[in-house]
Scaffold this motif. Structure first.
Motif, mmCIF file in Angstrom:
data_model
loop_
_atom_site.group_PDB
_atom_site.id
_atom_site.type_symbol
_atom_site.label_atom_id
_atom_site.label_comp_id
_atom_site.label_asym_id
_atom_site.label_seq_id
_atom_site.Cartn_x
_atom_site.Cartn_y
_atom_site.Cartn_z
ATOM 1 N N VAL A 131 0.842 -1.202 0.000
ATOM 2 C CA VAL A 131 0.000 0.000 0.000
ATOM 3 C C VAL A 131 0.874 1.248 0.000
ATOM 4 C CG1 VAL A 131 -1.797 1.280 1.229
ATOM 5 C CG2 VAL A 131 -1.774 -1.233 1.325
ATOM 6 N N ALA A 169 -9.686 -3.924 1.282
ATOM 7 C CA ALA A 169 -9.390 -4.886 2.349
ATOM 8 C C ALA A 169 -10.662 -5.561 2.854
ATOM 9 C CB ALA A 169 -8.664 -4.187 3.487
ATOM 10 N N CYS A 210 -1.645 -5.788 5.202
ATOM 11 C CA CYS A 210 -1.382 -4.621 4.373
ATOM 12 C C CYS A 210 -0.062 -3.996 4.820
ATOM 13 C CB CYS A 210 -2.506 -3.593 4.513
ATOM 14 S SG CYS A 210 -4.122 -4.166 3.927
ATOM 15 N N ILE A 259 -6.600 1.383 6.999
ATOM 16 C CA ILE A 259 -6.362 -0.055 7.177
ATOM 17 C C ILE A 259 -6.792 -0.489 8.567
ATOM 18 C CG2 ILE A 259 -4.569 -1.839 7.317
ATOM 19 C CD1 ILE A 259 -3.044 -0.104 5.169
ATOM 20 N N ALA A 261 -3.592 -2.969 -4.076
ATOM 21 C CA ALA A 261 -4.395 -2.168 -3.142
ATOM 22 C C ALA A 261 -5.384 -1.246 -3.825
ATOM 23 C CB ALA A 261 -3.458 -1.328 -2.252
#
Length: 230
Positions: free
Chosen positions: A13, A24, A36, A49, A90
């Motif tokens: 990411v 995600a 991540c 995240i 991502a």
């Protein structure tokens, strides 16, 4: 529903705060184990995240996608029960359904790594022209890629087993890492197969997508790596 508890998705990411939470969460609806790697993002990627329940590993500075992938693989392979590993973008371009299909192949066939391809069957006109030119040129410049029968060496969607994860050691931090992975497939004699996959080129991903300069960098990294290992 399949039990994917032995699978880990590795997501590099960098400045993906606008989409990473959705990416995600969607992945985690099928795959419970997602890590991540925030590669020194300057936006709120890390905070986004944290809202998802995905594992978060952070680089204090931007090191490049190759370094983020290596960090993520090392983290994932240290987790109890981890047997299969997926590199997953991502920006929303990769599809969970493709990952499931690739995992079923690696669990049932005599292969160590399954690599996604945009160039086996189907229409490629939706792929931005600069990507088509760069990716075709990379294959043309790489004797290993052609010898292994690969058509899309820079597809970021890959599924591999623990043998590959334990031997993977990426040294090219930038985009040239994909050609380095091809070199590792050849050197370690990993059994490889390709799987046609669908890449979604959204307005967001296109805006962040492969520029001409980055394409030249890929070719330069590839030429250096190929020349040093040939």
């Amino acid at each position: 529903m399949s039990d994917w508890s032995d699978v880990w998705l590795v997501v590099p990411v960098y400045n993906e705060g606008a989409v990473i939470a959705e990416v995600a969460r969607r992945a985690m609806q099928t795959f419970p184990n997602v890590v991540c790697v925030d590669d020194g993002s300057r936006d709120d990627s890390a905070a986004q995240i944290r809202t998802t329940g995905a594992h978060l590993v952070r680089h204090p500075v931007n090191l490049g996608q190759g370094a983020a992938l290596q960090t993520g693989v090392e983290y994932a392979r240290a987790q109890p029960g981890a047997q299969y590993f997926v590199t997953f973008d991502a920006d929303g371009q990769h599809q969970v359904a493709d990952v499931e299909r690739m995992l079923k192949r690696i669990k049932s066939e005599d292969v160590d790594i399954v690599v996604g391809t945009r160039f086996r069957g189907g229409d490629t006109s939706h792929i931005p022209w600069i990507k088509r030119v760069v990716l075709r040129t990379v294959v043309a410049l790489s004797p290993r890629t052609k010898r292994l029968g690969l058509t899309d060496a820079h597809n970021g969607l890959r599924v591999f087993n623990r043998t590959v994860a334990e031997q993977m050691s990426i040294s090219l931090n930038g985009m040239g890492h994909a050609s380095e992975i091809v070199e590792m497939i050849d050197r370690h004699k990993w059994r490889v197969a390709e799987e046609p996959v669908t890449i979604l080129y959204t307005e967001y991903s296109m805006a962040k997508g492969q520029s001409l300069i980055n394409g030249v960098n890929i070719l330069f990294d590839t030429a250096l790596k190929t020349g040093s290992r040939r």
